[in-house]
Design an enzyme around this catalytic site. Structure first.
Site, PDB file in Angstrom:
ATOM      1  N   GLY B 489       0.776  -1.241   0.000  1.00  0.00           N
ATOM      2  CA  GLY B 489       0.000   0.000   0.000  1.00  0.00           C
ATOM      3  C   GLY B 489       0.801   1.282   0.000  1.00  0.00           C
ATOM      4  O   GLY B 489       0.241   2.367   0.092  1.00  0.00           O
ATOM      5  N   ALA B 528      12.236  -4.466   4.012  1.00  0.00           N
ATOM      6  CA  ALA B 528      12.680  -3.944   5.314  1.00  0.00           C
ATOM      7  C   ALA B 528      11.783  -2.868   5.905  1.00  0.00           C
ATOM      8  O   ALA B 528      12.196  -2.166   6.811  1.00  0.00           O
ATOM      9  CB  ALA B 528      14.129  -3.432   5.220  1.00  0.00           C
ATOM     10  N   SER B 529      10.576  -2.707   5.415  1.00  0.00           N
ATOM     11  CA  SER B 529       9.643  -1.713   5.963  1.00  0.00           C
ATOM     12  C   SER B 529      10.249  -0.309   5.933  1.00  0.00           C
ATOM     13  O   SER B 529      10.066   0.468   6.860  1.00  0.00           O
ATOM     14  CB  SER B 529       9.249  -2.069   7.402  1.00  0.00           C
ATOM     15  OG  SER B 529       8.834  -3.399   7.508  1.00  0.00           O
ATOM     16  N   ARG B 530      10.979   0.007   4.846  1.00  0.00           N
ATOM     17  CA  ARG B 530      11.638   1.318   4.800  1.00  0.00           C
ATOM     18  C   ARG B 530      11.142   2.204   3.673  1.00  0.00           C
ATOM     19  O   ARG B 530      11.630   3.317   3.508  1.00  0.00           O
ATOM     20  CB  ARG B 530      13.156   1.206   4.740  1.00  0.00           C
ATOM     21  CG  ARG B 530      13.776   0.155   3.836  1.00  0.00           C
ATOM     22  CD  ARG B 530      13.506   0.289   2.362  1.00  0.00           C
ATOM     23  NE  ARG B 530      14.283   1.332   1.723  1.00  0.00           N
ATOM     24  CZ  ARG B 530      14.072   1.752   0.478  1.00  0.00           C
ATOM     25  NH1 ARG B 530      13.122   1.190  -0.263  1.00  0.00           N
ATOM     26  NH2 ARG B 530      14.794   2.706  -0.040  1.00  0.00           N
ATOM     27  N   ALA B 732       6.382   9.270  10.839  1.00  0.00           N
ATOM     28  CA  ALA B 732       6.031   7.854  10.668  1.00  0.00           C
ATOM     29  C   ALA B 732       7.254   6.945  10.733  1.00  0.00           C
ATOM     30  O   ALA B 732       8.364   7.336  10.371  1.00  0.00           O
ATOM     31  CB  ALA B 732       5.329   7.642   9.324  1.00  0.00           C
ATOM     32  N   VAL B 735       5.919  -0.166   9.429  1.00  0.00           N
ATOM     33  CA  VAL B 735       5.177  -1.142  10.238  1.00  0.00           C
ATOM     34  C   VAL B 735       4.797  -2.397   9.448  1.00  0.00           C
ATOM     35  O   VAL B 735       4.032  -3.216   9.937  1.00  0.00           O
ATOM     36  CB  VAL B 735       3.886  -0.557  10.854  1.00  0.00           C
ATOM     37  CG1 VAL B 735       4.204   0.492  11.893  1.00  0.00           C
ATOM     38  CG2 VAL B 735       2.968   0.010   9.781  1.00  0.00           C
ATOM     39  N   GLU B 737       6.381  -5.210   8.282  1.00  0.00           N
ATOM     40  CA  GLU B 737       6.787  -6.560   8.695  1.00  0.00           C
ATOM     41  C   GLU B 737       6.354  -6.872  10.116  1.00  0.00           C
ATOM     42  O   GLU B 737       6.111  -8.030  10.467  1.00  0.00           O
ATOM     43  CB  GLU B 737       8.324  -6.672   8.667  1.00  0.00           C
ATOM     44  CG  GLU B 737       8.947  -6.515   7.311  1.00  0.00           C
ATOM     45  CD  GLU B 737      10.441  -6.329   7.459  1.00  0.00           C
ATOM     46  OE1 GLU B 737      11.169  -7.305   7.257  1.00  0.00           O
ATOM     47  OE2 GLU B 737      10.878  -5.206   7.794  1.00  0.00           O
TER      48      GLU B 737
END
Lengths: 183, 784
Positions: B489, B528-530, B732, B735, B737
């Site tokens: 998303g 890596a949620s980056r 922010a 979030v 993983e």
């Protein structure tokens, strides 16, 4: 095929999935496992959900096949499609066409399903992204909204659904399915 | 900060309409004229010499255009350690490894030809358990390890062994601290390898072009990494390679590196430049493409009688399988995170990534953290019990807080978020401290458990990305990035960020859905949620660039200084005189005066972001700064266990994450719920099973179950805290993983609470649970 007559000569061993994707270019129907275990290729055959990878194309001879490309009509999304969008029931989207077709099969058979009936009908379709919660919610919402005919969001262009959806009119009467799951 | 209009709103996905109508195109939906189809032959042996391959019958199949074997391809590939061939050459190292490939006019012809390939193997000694593979007498999976190229200074393969990497973390004096502790315990845990199971299997199309160029379409998370590794492997200039990524049907880390692209390319070359498409069958997805590594953990904890942790020592032995891929970096990252989110003055961790003759490991959502925290968070519960303390209270006393340092020496600040608030919020949401409610039947029991989680992006110190924002003739904006939205998303979030920054409504901001290394700007990898963090910052900078250009042209048009101009609601106007505004559409391509004179030009903004302040870790102590940001969280669960079947039902799971700022609550909830259910798969269902010859026994959905709609917890309670992250877009953190990490730990702790039985191995399948229940109930032989 989504309300249109399609005529073809096919090898006896060709699956309905290969026919849809390879011959008719209806590539909205996805292959997830090829052996009927994941539900990604679910379409309706005579109103009943089947996994197109386990049905031979010749078995659909004379029948009515509905695919995801026929779900939106006259350029408008169905209540089911809108509910999937608004509930956040889509992530990668690869399972989505099969999910919507399973839900469509359920709502044809049981217009006001209970929560258990929804879970039973959707449990044969695997999704690795969403955790299912939003998908089940979308089916619930669509079942409640079904009395409201296609209103609201427009599909971009009449041909967005592929060749099968053009002027799509769902034809022949539906035969109620027997099972909630996949055929 | 001004009130936000778009960021923080539950904006639905822009791609959703294409996905509900079947219009979204994935790799195998793209039909280039003349595309050939390819199939592979895989090894039935886990370790064998390839004596010869007879291709004559395969070549004779009508429609076959090319047959390739490893003998044709003297190229080594690898992310961090170049240890892998495109097709096995001389030896095979795992059952399922591709040994030959065929391209043909039809898939049927390619498969028939594969069946007609005759491969003569000579079986070699094999090793399957990484603990055995560390022994001196173990057969070597890679006897030539010493000669392999690798990223030096970061990874340390040990020549003459099966150790692909050894990561050390040393802080304080853990041995002395353990010796001085009031209470010590040592516990061991294990996790099996598991599969990512994206609903779309790996697929790639390559079109070899004249002049040594290639165009690739691939189901990948990382278009630029695919391009870079292809360039290195084939010695091509980067510009000769163009990588497209259309819609991707899930990845979860399994599509982060190099996949089928090199094979598709060499096949296309061998077919005189016809495009070649190759896609994994589901069975090949299990057998051939990489998995999540298995792990054996041994953890020693020390504490004072009043409940302060004094030291943690851990040994992590990773089952890398046959190739290093991302596995070496998983072993690295999970070491510097390997003590959980606790304040520890004394810590010693050794993380070994060990080759075995099994399908190889790679990145998988959580990047080693689910696996190590399965051990750490179960060990914390045991220590709490040994001390007679409530598990929540024990954790509360020991969690990282302002003034503490992490085990790599990074000072913990309030900008890191609030792990203690996460723990308390999750515990409260399941009524922690109250007895579990009454079970639904006499043969069922209930229990509660908690577990902490943490993770930072594991990425090189120089990780960077860029964004381009261009304005259209109608004043709308297009965002171009090369991070991939394969379901999580981020593209919707980046649209929201751009809409917020540009002062446009969300429906006037679009994002380009196909990544294309020739058109969309650089991004390292979508892992890596980056991406929301780094891509968000790059988009903010690109929007600022656009606004600067818009103000400069508007200043010329209005004859006022640019610094007095405001951009809002799609217009540029003087702060004191909003009525004199000029619409973006009249500035987007340049401004034209009534007499025809024009100024400015197309508005195209550029933004970028690079990781800041990260350092390589000291090879001996692991000390340094590995993390751009950390995300902390906690799960609390209540379960019911059927003591007649061993089945676990999750009645309620509360997951609290410190997101810093929720950029889109609809999509954020989707990540949390999806992550929890995926974690539930690791907890109770999933795990590879091998026979004694290293053959995978469950490479399909009948024998390898993932959660279905019937496996949902009865209630899922996502709790998102917003303690802002300095440097994060709008505060922010990533979030994506995290919701998956520590789900097994929380369920394992609840299972102990329900049954009084300890479980050390995953998954907590009904047969495993029932087996232990039966053993516990069996009458014990009399003992003196």
């Amino acid at each position: 095929m989504n309300g249109r007559l399609e005529t073809a000569t096919v090898p006896a061993g060709m699956t309905l999935l290969e026919f849809l994707r390879g011959r008719l270019c209806l590539v909205g129907t996805k292959e997830g496992c090829g052996i009927g275990e994941c539900g990604a290729c679910t379409v309706l055959l005579d109103g009943k959900p089947v996994t197109a990878c386990l049905v031979l194309a010749v078995e659909a001879d004379g029948g009515a096949v509905d695919t995801i490309e026929g779900e939106a009509r006259d350029g408008e999304l169905s209540a089911l499609q809108k509910a999937f969008i608004e509930a956040g029931a889509i992530q990668c989207g690869f399972c989505t066409p099969g999910m919507i077709m399973s839900a469509r099969g359920l709502l044809r058979r049981i217009p006001n399903p209970t929560d258990d009936e929804i879970v039973e009908a959707m449990a044969g379709n695997l999704c690795r992204c969403t955790g299912y919660e939003a998908i089940l919610e979308a089916v619930r919402v669509a079942a409640q909204a079904k009395a409201v005919p296609h209103a609201g969001q427009m599909v971009a262009g009449q041909s967005a659904g592929g060749s099968g959806s053009q002027g799509g009119r769902l034809s022949s009467p539906r035969v109620p399915g027997e099972g909630g799951g996949r055929g | 900060m001004a009130e936000l209009r778009v960021v923080g709103q539950p904006v639905p996905r822009e791609d959703a309409v294409d996905k509900v109508t079947g219009a979204a195109r994935y790799t195998t939906d793209l039909a280039l004229p003349g595309t050939l189809r390819a199939a592979i032959l895989t090894s039935p042996h886990a370790s064998a010499r390839i004596v010869r391959i007879d291709t004559s019958a395969a070549l004779a199949v009508p429609g076959v255009r090319a047959v390739l074997t490893g003998a044709d391809l003297d190229i080594r590939l690898g992310l961090y350690l170049r240890d892998k061939r495109i097709l096995a050459r001389d030896v095979v190292r795992y059952q399922g490894e591709a040994v030959a490939a065929v391209a043909a006019d039809t898939l049927d012809a390619a498969r028939e030809a594969c069946h007609l390939l005759r491969v003569e193997y000579q079986e070699l000694p094999a090793v399957f358990d990484p603990r055995d593979a560390r022994k001196p007498e173990a057969p070597l999976v890679h006897p030539d390890l010493a000669t392999y190229d690798h990223m030096r200074g970061v990874f340390f393969p040990k020549a003459g062994t099966n150790i692909a990497h050894h990561q050390k973390v040393r802080k304080g004096d853990s041995a002395a601290a353990l010796a001085a502790s009031d209470v010590c315990l040592e516990v061991s845990f294990d996790n099996p390898p598991v599969q990512h199971v994206p609903m779309e299997t790996h697929a790639a199309i390559a079109h070899a072009l004249p002049g040594g160029r290639v165009e690739v379409w691939t189901s990948s998370q990382s278009p630029y990494t695919v391009r870079h590794l292809l360039a290195l492997a084939f010695g091509m200039p980067h510009a000769a390679i163009r990588v497209h990524v259309p819609h991707v049907g899930g990845g979860f880390g399994g599509k982060a590196g190099l996949g089928l692209e090199p094979l598709a390319y060499v096949l296309s070359r061998a077919c005189g430049g016809r495009p070649v498409e190759i896609a994994m069958t589901r069975e090949e997805e299990f057998n051939t493409t990489p998995s999540r590594q298995g792990l054996y953990s041994t953890i020693r904890l020390g504490a004072t009688r009043d409940g302060r942790l004094t030291a943690l020592e851990a040994e992590y032995v990773w089952d890398a399988g046959a190739y290093a891929d991302y596995g070496v970096n998983v072993g690295r990252a999970a070491a510097y995170s390997g003590a959980g989110p606790y304040a520890l003055d004394h810590c010693s961790i050794d993380s070994y990534v060990v080759y075995t003759n099994k399908v190889y490991g790679t990145a998988y959502r959580g990047f080693g953290h689910l696996e190590v925290l399965w051990g750490v968070e179960r060990a914390m519960d045991r220590m709490a019990r040994a001390l007679g303390l409530d598990p929540v209270e024990f954790r509360r006393r020991n969690l990282l807080r302002e003034g503490a340092t992490t085990i790599t020496g990074e000072p913990f600040t309030n900008g890191h978020g609030k792990p203690i608030e996460c723990l308390e919020a999750a515990a409260e949401a399941i009524g922690w401290g109250r007895r579990p409610s009454a079970p639904s039947a006499p043969h069922k029991v209930r229990g509660k458990g908690v577990a902490m989680l943490h993770k930072a992006p594991a990425m090189p110190t120089y990780t960077s990305c860029a964004a381009i924002v261009k304005l259209d003739e109608d004043g709308a904006a297009d965002v171009l990035v090369s991070g991939v939205d394969y379901g999580q998303g981020t593209y919707t979030v980046l649209r929201q960020v751009a809409a917020e920054e540009l002062g446009l409504p969300i429906d006037k901001v679009h994002i380009t859905w196909e990544c294309d290394t020739a058109m969309t700007p650089y991004d390292w990898q979508t892992v890596a949620s980056r991406f929301a963090y780094m891509g968000g910052n790059a988009v903010i900078e690109a929007c600022a660039d656009c606004l600067c250009q818009l103000r400069a042209v508007a200043a010329g048009a209005l004859g006022v200084p640019a610094d007095g101009l405001v951009c809002r609601d799609g217009k540029v106007f003087p702060r004191q005189d909003p009525a004199r505004g000029i619409a973006y559409k009249d500035l987007a391509l340049g401004y034209t005066f009534p007499n025809g004179n024009s100024i400015g030009g197309p508005v195209i903004g550029h933004g970028r972001y690079i990781a800041t302040g990260l350092t390589n870790l000291d090879p001996e102590t692991g000390q340094g700064r590995p993390a751009q940001f950390w995300t902390y969280g906690a799960h609390a669960v209540e379960i019911e266990v059927d003591t007649e079947t061993g089945e676990i039902e999750v009645l309620r799971i509360a997951t609290a994450l410190d997101a810093g700022k929720v950029l889109n609550p609809l999509l954020c909830r989707g990540q949390v719920v999806g992550g929890i259910v995926q974690g539930l798969g690791s907890a109770v269902l999933e795990g590879f099973r091998f026979d004694d010859k290293g053959r995978l026994l469950n490479p399909n959905f009948v024998d390898y179950k993932i959660p279905t709609a019937k496996d949902l917890p009865r209630e899922i309670v996502p709790i998102l805290l917003e303690n802002p992250q300095p440097g994060g877009p709008y505060g922010a953190r990533g979030v994506a993983e995290h919701p998956m990490i520590s789900v097994p730990s929380a369920i394992g702790n609840a299972l102990r609470d329900a049954l009084g039985i300890e479980f050390e191995s995953l998954p907590l399948s009904s047969e495993r649970v029932l087996e232990k229940i039966l053993v516990a109930r069996a009458p014990r032989p009399d003992t003196p």
